[in-house]
Design a protein around this motif. Sequence first.
Motif, PDB file in Angstrom:
ATOM      1  N   PHE A  58       1.113  -1.126  -0.330  1.00 40.21           N
ATOM      2  CA  PHE A  58      -0.150   0.088   0.139  1.00 40.21           C
ATOM      3  C   PHE A  58       1.237   0.777  -0.009  1.00 40.21           C
ATOM      4  N   GLY A  59       0.977   2.340  -0.719  1.00 31.76           N
ATOM      5  CA  GLY A  59       1.017   3.387  -0.670  1.00 31.76           C
ATOM      6  C   GLY A  59       2.632   3.398  -0.925  1.00 31.76           C
ATOM      7  N   ASN A  60       3.837   4.056  -0.555  1.00 39.52           N
ATOM      8  CA  ASN A  60       4.944   3.973  -0.634  1.00 39.52           C
ATOM      9  C   ASN A  60       5.168   2.731   0.187  1.00 39.52           C
ATOM     10  N   GLY A  61       4.963   1.877   0.060  1.00 40.10           N
ATOM     11  CA  GLY A  61       6.009   0.275   0.490  1.00 40.10           C
ATOM     12  C   GLY A  61       5.340  -0.346   2.194  1.00 40.10           C
ATOM     13  N   ASP A  62       4.101   0.596   2.074  1.00 41.98           N
ATOM     14  CA  ASP A  62       3.579   0.168   3.760  1.00 41.98           C
ATOM     15  C   ASP A  62       3.208  -1.270   3.462  1.00 41.98           C
ATOM     16  N   ILE A  63       2.352  -1.975   4.434  1.00 41.23           N
ATOM     17  CA  ILE A  63       2.066  -3.033   4.891  1.00 41.23           C
ATOM     18  C   ILE A  63       0.402  -2.687   4.490  1.00 41.23           C
ATOM     19  N   PRO A  64      -0.893  -3.369   4.049  1.00 39.21           N
ATOM     20  CA  PRO A  64      -2.152  -3.132   4.197  1.00 39.21           C
ATOM     21  C   PRO A  64      -2.605  -3.498   5.382  1.00 39.21           C
ATOM     22  N   ARG A  65      -3.035  -2.228   6.103  1.00 38.15           N
ATOM     23  CA  ARG A  65      -4.178  -2.402   6.962  1.00 38.15           C
ATOM     24  C   ARG A  65      -4.692  -3.430   7.202  1.00 38.15           C
ATOM     25  N   GLU A  66      -5.599  -3.569   6.784  1.00 37.36           N
ATOM     26  CA  GLU A  66      -6.158  -4.986   6.296  1.00 37.36           C
ATOM     27  C   GLU A  66      -5.158  -6.051   7.760  1.00 37.36           C
ATOM     28  N   MET A  67      -3.672  -6.123   6.766  1.00 36.62           N
ATOM     29  CA  MET A  67      -2.636  -7.550   7.470  1.00 36.62           C
ATOM     30  C   MET A  67      -1.351  -6.591   8.739  1.00 36.62           C
ATOM     31  N   MET A  68      -1.919  -6.164   9.383  1.00 42.59           N
ATOM     32  CA  MET A  68      -1.393  -5.990  10.310  1.00 42.59           C
ATOM     33  C   MET A  68      -1.603  -6.735  11.557  1.00 42.59           C
ATOM     34  N   PRO A  69      -3.199  -6.720  12.249  1.00 44.39           N
ATOM     35  CA  PRO A  69      -2.924  -7.947  13.093  1.00 44.39           C
ATOM     36  C   PRO A  69      -2.362  -8.991  12.558  1.00 44.39           C
ATOM     37  N   LEU A  70      -1.767  -9.549  11.554  1.00 39.06           N
ATOM     38  CA  LEU A  70      -1.322 -10.913  11.054  1.00 39.06           C
ATOM     39  C   LEU A  70      -0.401 -10.480  11.205  1.00 39.06           C
ATOM     40  N   TYR A  71       0.757  -9.205  10.702  1.00 36.39           N
ATOM     41  CA  TYR A  71       2.167  -9.105  11.212  1.00 36.39           C
ATOM     42  C   TYR A  71       2.873  -8.488  12.654  1.00 36.39           C
ATOM     43  N   GLU A  72       1.300  -8.378  13.658  1.00 36.43           N
ATOM     44  CA  GLU A  72       1.774  -8.099  14.861  1.00 36.43           C
ATOM     45  C   GLU A  72       1.795  -9.282  15.533  1.00 36.43           C
ATOM     46  N   TYR A  73       1.093  -9.861  15.239  1.00 38.59           N
ATOM     47  CA  TYR A  73       0.909 -11.526  15.325  1.00 38.59           C
ATOM     48  C   TYR A  73       2.430 -12.620  15.554  1.00 38.59           C
ATOM     49  N   LEU A  74       2.888 -12.930  13.952  1.00 38.67           N
ATOM     50  CA  LEU A  74       3.757 -13.712  13.533  1.00 38.67           C
ATOM     51  C   LEU A  74       5.288 -12.135  14.523  1.00 38.67           C
ATOM     52  N   SER A  75       4.891 -11.017  14.727  1.00 38.88           N
ATOM     53  CA  SER A  75       5.991 -10.189  15.342  1.00 38.88           C
ATOM     54  C   SER A  75       6.061 -10.893  17.230  1.00 38.88           C
ATOM     55  N   GLN A  76       5.022 -11.423  17.412  1.00 43.27           N
ATOM     56  CA  GLN A  76       4.749 -11.590  19.022  1.00 43.27           C
ATOM     57  C   GLN A  76       5.329 -13.362  19.030  1.00 43.27           C
ATOM     58  N   THR A  77       4.951 -13.930  17.432  1.00 44.97           N
ATOM     59  CA  THR A  77       4.160 -15.336  18.122  1.00 44.97           C
ATOM     60  C   THR A  77       5.421 -16.715  17.553  1.00 44.97           C
ATOM     61  N   ASN A  78       6.291 -17.582  18.801  1.00 48.81           N
ATOM     62  CA  ASN A  78       7.181 -18.103  18.589  1.00 48.81           C
ATOM     63  C   ASN A  78       6.565 -19.436  16.975  1.00 48.81           C
ATOM     64  N   LEU A  79       6.879 -19.143  15.989  1.00 46.51           N
ATOM     65  CA  LEU A  79       6.163 -20.482  15.346  1.00 46.51           C
ATOM     66  C   LEU A  79       7.678 -21.026  14.500  1.00 46.51           C
ATOM     67  N   ARG A  80       9.016 -20.900  14.952  1.00 44.70           N
ATOM     68  CA  ARG A  80      10.033 -21.356  14.365  1.00 44.70           C
ATOM     69  C   ARG A  80       9.729 -22.480  14.016  1.00 44.70           C
TER      70      ARG A  80
END
Length: 141
Positions: A58-80
């Motif tokens: 989205f825009g100039n290199g941004d993650i779309p708003r609807e993907m932000m919850p997934l981004y945050e989940y993947l940033s905080q959850t150990n799925l190694r």
Amino acid sequence: MHACLIYTSITGNTKAVMEMIYNALNQSDITPQLTHVRDLDFETLQHYDYIIVGTYTFGNGDIPREMMPLYEYLSQTNLRYVRSAIVGTGDRFYPYFCGAVDRFVEPMQQQTDLRVTLKVELYPEQKDRDKIPRLIASLTR
């Protein structure tokens, strides 16, 4: 083996790429589940062997708003133990082509076993289709 393909798409480009990956996985010994991000129960991700995130930029290199919850989940959850890939579509007209893919890399490298990324300009062409078997091979090796 099971794969969760999570996507969002505004023009249909990202959905088309993810459907191609889904169809290719269906021809293998991996059972794919194609899910729009809005329909995803994040807690189910721990039950998959593979996660493939598909997003537009989205825009100039941004993650779309609807993907932000997934981004945050993947940033905080150990799925190694989960092998992952990031697929994105974008337009080279913008200075930061497929920037959402690049933004997903860091958390997915830290919290999953990130194997491969793929950037596609606009609607997937034959050259993009030809990359899908390599993406799957990189993901599953």
